[in-house]
Scaffold this motif. Structure first.
Motif, PDB file in Angstrom:
ATOM      1  N   VAL A 127      -5.823 -15.103   2.265  1.00 10.57           N
ATOM      2  CA  VAL A 127      -6.018 -13.574   1.358  1.00 10.57           C
ATOM      3  C   VAL A 127      -7.599 -14.016   1.231  1.00 10.57           C
ATOM      4  O   VAL A 127      -8.783 -14.694   1.317  1.00 10.57           O
ATOM      5  CB  VAL A 127      -6.012 -13.958  -0.401  1.00 10.57           C
ATOM      6  CG1 VAL A 127      -6.124 -12.825  -1.390  1.00 10.57           C
ATOM      7  CG2 VAL A 127      -4.118 -14.438  -0.305  1.00 10.57           C
ATOM      8  N   SER A 128      -8.545 -13.006   1.133  1.00 10.47           N
ATOM      9  CA  SER A 128      -9.465 -12.142   1.348  1.00 10.47           C
ATOM     10  C   SER A 128     -10.147 -11.267  -0.016  1.00 10.47           C
ATOM     11  O   SER A 128      -8.941 -10.271   0.150  1.00 10.47           O
ATOM     12  CB  SER A 128     -10.362 -11.846   2.469  1.00 10.47           C
ATOM     13  OG  SER A 128     -12.087 -11.529   2.062  1.00 10.47           O
ATOM     14  N   PRO A 129     -11.801 -11.553  -0.213  1.00 11.25           N
ATOM     15  CA  PRO A 129     -12.000 -10.297  -1.075  1.00 11.25           C
ATOM     16  C   PRO A 129     -12.597  -8.755  -0.185  1.00 11.25           C
ATOM     17  O   PRO A 129     -12.438  -7.711  -1.180  1.00 11.25           O
ATOM     18  CB  PRO A 129     -12.606 -10.972  -2.140  1.00 11.25           C
ATOM     19  CG  PRO A 129     -13.207 -12.278  -1.026  1.00 11.25           C
ATOM     20  CD  PRO A 129     -12.288 -12.732  -0.603  1.00 11.25           C
ATOM     21  N   ALA A 180      -3.304  -6.919   9.094  1.00  8.85           N
ATOM     22  CA  ALA A 180      -3.044  -7.382   7.710  1.00  8.85           C
ATOM     23  C   ALA A 180      -1.578  -7.068   7.906  1.00  8.85           C
ATOM     24  O   ALA A 180      -0.773  -6.176   7.872  1.00  8.85           O
ATOM     25  CB  ALA A 180      -3.867  -6.725   7.252  1.00  8.85           C
ATOM     26  N   ASP A 181      -0.680  -8.263   7.683  1.00 10.67           N
ATOM     27  CA  ASP A 181       0.463  -7.860   6.654  1.00 10.67           C
ATOM     28  C   ASP A 181       0.237  -7.193   4.827  1.00 10.67           C
ATOM     29  O   ASP A 181       1.512  -6.175   5.276  1.00 10.67           O
ATOM     30  CB  ASP A 181       1.251  -9.469   6.499  1.00 10.67           C
ATOM     31  CG  ASP A 181       1.090 -10.105   7.861  1.00 10.67           C
ATOM     32  OD1 ASP A 181       1.381  -9.732   8.429  1.00 10.67           O
ATOM     33  OD2 ASP A 181       0.134 -11.043   7.952  1.00 10.67           O
ATOM     34  N   VAL A 182      -0.783  -7.421   4.787  1.00  4.09           N
ATOM     35  CA  VAL A 182      -0.715  -7.280   3.131  1.00  4.09           C
ATOM     36  C   VAL A 182      -1.793  -6.795   2.691  1.00  4.09           C
ATOM     37  O   VAL A 182      -2.766  -7.401   3.110  1.00  4.09           O
ATOM     38  CB  VAL A 182       0.249  -7.902   1.990  1.00  4.09           C
ATOM     39  CG1 VAL A 182       0.466  -7.356   0.758  1.00  4.09           C
ATOM     40  CG2 VAL A 182       1.570  -8.428   2.649  1.00  4.09           C
ATOM     41  N   ILE A 183      -2.385  -5.557   2.416  1.00  3.40           N
ATOM     42  CA  ILE A 183      -4.015  -5.535   1.697  1.00  3.40           C
ATOM     43  C   ILE A 183      -3.551  -5.242   0.151  1.00  3.40           C
ATOM     44  O   ILE A 183      -3.240  -5.094  -1.362  1.00  3.40           O
ATOM     45  CB  ILE A 183      -3.767  -3.532   1.557  1.00  3.40           C
ATOM     46  CG1 ILE A 183      -3.705  -3.342   3.398  1.00  3.40           C
ATOM     47  CG2 ILE A 183      -4.984  -3.533   1.676  1.00  3.40           C
ATOM     48  CD1 ILE A 183      -4.267  -4.051   4.356  1.00  3.40           C
ATOM     49  N   LYS A 184      -5.019  -6.365  -0.281  1.00  2.00           N
ATOM     50  CA  LYS A 184      -5.192  -6.665  -1.509  1.00  2.00           C
ATOM     51  C   LYS A 184      -5.958  -5.977  -2.052  1.00  2.00           C
ATOM     52  O   LYS A 184      -7.540  -5.610  -1.484  1.00  2.00           O
ATOM     53  CB  LYS A 184      -6.012  -8.163  -1.157  1.00  2.00           C
ATOM     54  CG  LYS A 184      -6.042  -8.283  -3.181  1.00  2.00           C
ATOM     55  CD  LYS A 184      -7.191  -9.636  -2.545  1.00  2.00           C
ATOM     56  CE  LYS A 184      -7.832  -9.985  -3.755  1.00  2.00           C
ATOM     57  NZ  LYS A 184      -8.068 -11.762  -3.985  1.00  2.00           N
ATOM     58  N   ILE A 234       2.139 -22.165  -0.473  1.00  3.19           N
ATOM     59  CA  ILE A 234      -0.098 -22.405  -1.073  1.00  3.19           C
ATOM     60  C   ILE A 234      -0.586 -21.574  -0.045  1.00  3.19           C
ATOM     61  O   ILE A 234      -0.127 -21.419   1.201  1.00  3.19           O
ATOM     62  CB  ILE A 234      -1.000 -24.380  -0.132  1.00  3.19           C
ATOM     63  CG1 ILE A 234       0.608 -24.947  -1.203  1.00  3.19           C
ATOM     64  CG2 ILE A 234      -1.965 -24.130  -0.404  1.00  3.19           C
ATOM     65  CD1 ILE A 234      -0.200 -25.095  -3.075  1.00  3.19           C
ATOM     66  N   GLY A 235      -1.217 -20.854  -0.717  1.00  2.32           N
ATOM     67  CA  GLY A 235      -2.282 -19.544  -0.017  1.00  2.32           C
ATOM     68  C   GLY A 235      -3.864 -20.413   0.444  1.00  2.32           C
ATOM     69  O   GLY A 235      -4.091 -21.018  -1.128  1.00  2.32           O
ATOM     70  N   ALA A 236      -4.386 -19.695   1.009  1.00  2.00           N
ATOM     71  CA  ALA A 236      -6.055 -19.786   0.580  1.00  2.00           C
ATOM     72  C   ALA A 236      -7.043 -18.631   0.109  1.00  2.00           C
ATOM     73  O   ALA A 236      -6.381 -17.457   0.869  1.00  2.00           O
ATOM     74  CB  ALA A 236      -6.739 -20.428   1.572  1.00  2.00           C
ATOM     75  N   GLY A 237      -7.666 -18.243  -0.720  1.00  2.00           N
ATOM     76  CA  GLY A 237      -8.411 -17.836  -1.462  1.00  2.00           C
ATOM     77  C   GLY A 237      -9.367 -17.496  -1.081  1.00  2.00           C
ATOM     78  O   GLY A 237     -10.409 -18.320  -0.754  1.00  2.00           O
ATOM     79  N   THR A 238     -10.338 -16.290  -1.046  1.00  3.20           N
ATOM     80  CA  THR A 238     -11.728 -16.190  -1.026  1.00  3.20           C
ATOM     81  C   THR A 238     -11.949 -16.260   0.557  1.00  3.20           C
ATOM     82  O   THR A 238     -13.467 -17.223   0.317  1.00  3.20           O
ATOM     83  CB  THR A 238     -12.323 -17.097  -1.671  1.00  3.20           C
ATOM     84  OG1 THR A 238     -11.154 -16.971  -3.382  1.00  3.20           O
ATOM     85  CG2 THR A 238     -13.748 -16.251  -2.224  1.00  3.20           C
ATOM     86  N   VAL A 239     -11.636 -16.549   1.837  1.00  2.00           N
ATOM     87  CA  VAL A 239     -11.966 -16.819   2.923  1.00  2.00           C
ATOM     88  C   VAL A 239     -12.847 -15.519   3.334  1.00  2.00           C
ATOM     89  O   VAL A 239     -11.818 -14.570   3.214  1.00  2.00           O
ATOM     90  CB  VAL A 239     -10.267 -17.123   3.678  1.00  2.00           C
ATOM     91  CG1 VAL A 239     -10.811 -17.106   5.043  1.00  2.00           C
ATOM     92  CG2 VAL A 239     -10.301 -17.911   3.173  1.00  2.00           C
ATOM     93  N   LEU A 240     -13.326 -16.149   3.938  1.00  2.00           N
ATOM     94  CA  LEU A 240     -15.090 -14.641   3.668  1.00  2.00           C
ATOM     95  C   LEU A 240     -15.532 -14.468   5.603  1.00  2.00           C
ATOM     96  O   LEU A 240     -15.640 -13.558   6.172  1.00  2.00           O
ATOM     97  CB  LEU A 240     -15.650 -14.985   3.466  1.00  2.00           C
ATOM     98  CG  LEU A 240     -16.092 -15.243   2.093  1.00  2.00           C
ATOM     99  CD1 LEU A 240     -17.639 -15.086   1.440  1.00  2.00           C
ATOM    100  CD2 LEU A 240     -15.148 -13.508   1.479  1.00  2.00           C
ATOM    101  N   GLY A 283      -8.687  -7.922   1.794  1.00  2.00           N
ATOM    102  CA  GLY A 283      -9.087  -7.161   0.419  1.00  2.00           C
ATOM    103  C   GLY A 283      -9.732  -6.399   0.987  1.00  2.00           C
ATOM    104  O   GLY A 283     -10.473  -5.844   2.398  1.00  2.00           O
ATOM    105  N   ALA A 284      -9.444  -4.806   0.166  1.00  2.00           N
ATOM    106  CA  ALA A 284     -10.019  -3.249   0.897  1.00  2.00           C
ATOM    107  C   ALA A 284      -9.519  -2.219  -0.472  1.00  2.00           C
ATOM    108  O   ALA A 284      -9.177  -3.401  -1.597  1.00  2.00           O
ATOM    109  CB  ALA A 284      -9.323  -2.870   1.887  1.00  2.00           C
TER     110      ALA A 284
END
Length: 218
Positions: free
Chosen positions: A90-92, A127-131, A67-73, A112-113
């Motif tokens: 995860v973030s946008p 960052a570990d991985v870039i969205k 489970i991950g959390a997304g749209t974390v600002l 996110g970038a």
């Protein structure tokens, strides 16, 4: 699992379904349908009403799902999600303070970038991985390939425009994994009482990832 194992699982599955829903009950139903297809990674977005409850329920009842959390600002939200059981954030968009918070807890973070400058800034911040979001707005897989050419060391997850038809192209462009939205997380199929359609789509995505990787070994 520690952070290294989390990232390896993300790479191995090769998919990060972006789960959005109108209620926590619909979110749980979608999660069940996706996991039934073998995709045991889920990004629970903060746009879901009761998103924290969804993460808590899944963390308690489905230990087989990562489970991950997304749209974390912001870092405050990141911390709350971590305490509720999120194993990656995860973030946008890019927020360096959020990256720092995740590093403090040794939690994988995928900000996110979009532009080369944003991507490098996120990478240098830890960052570990870039969205890469929204990838389709910049030309899809061709854009990702262009970014990977000068930055082969930067791990990228494209989100936006990933479908069954484009998945292989994105993988060939150098994706770490694929961020998949409505093409897999099909709210209409669930509303029509056809969760099996979502399960079948999940299987198709896994088959694409497997076929691509096997082709690279040949």
């Amino acid at each position: 699992m520690d952070k290294v194992q989390i990232l390896e699982t993300l790479r191995e599955i090769g998919l990060v379904p972006v789960l959005r829903a109108e209620s926590h009950s619909k979110a749980l139903a979608l999660a069940t349908a996706i996991a039934a297809g073998g995709v045991t990674v889920l990004e629970i977005t903060m746009t879901i009403p009761g998103a924290m409850h969804v993460m808590r329920r899944l963390a308690e009842e489905r230990p087989d799902i990562l489970i991950g959390a997304g749209t974390v600002l912001d870092p405050e939200t990141a911390r709350m999600c971590i305490l509720e059981g999120a194993k990656f954030i995860v973030s946008p968009a890019l927020n360096v303070k959020t990256i720092e918070m995740c590093q403090r807890y040794s939690i994988a973070v995928l900000p996110g970038a979009l532009t080369p400058t944003e991507i490098v800034t996120a990478w240098e911040a830890g960052a570990d991985v870039i969205k890469v979001f929204p990838a389709n707005a910049m030309g899809g897989a061709k854009y990702l390939k262009s970014i990977k050419a000068p930055l082969p060391q930067v791990e990228l997850i494209p989100t936006g425009g990933v479908t069954l038809d484009t998945a292989t192209e994105f993988l060939a462009a150098g994706s770490f994994a694929l961020g998949v939205g409505a093409d897999l997380v099909d709210a209409k199929a669930m509303a029509d009482g056809k969760p099996e359609l979502i399960t079948e789509t999940a299987r198709k995505y896994l088959a694409i990832v497997k076929a691509f990787r096997e082709s690279q070994k040949a």
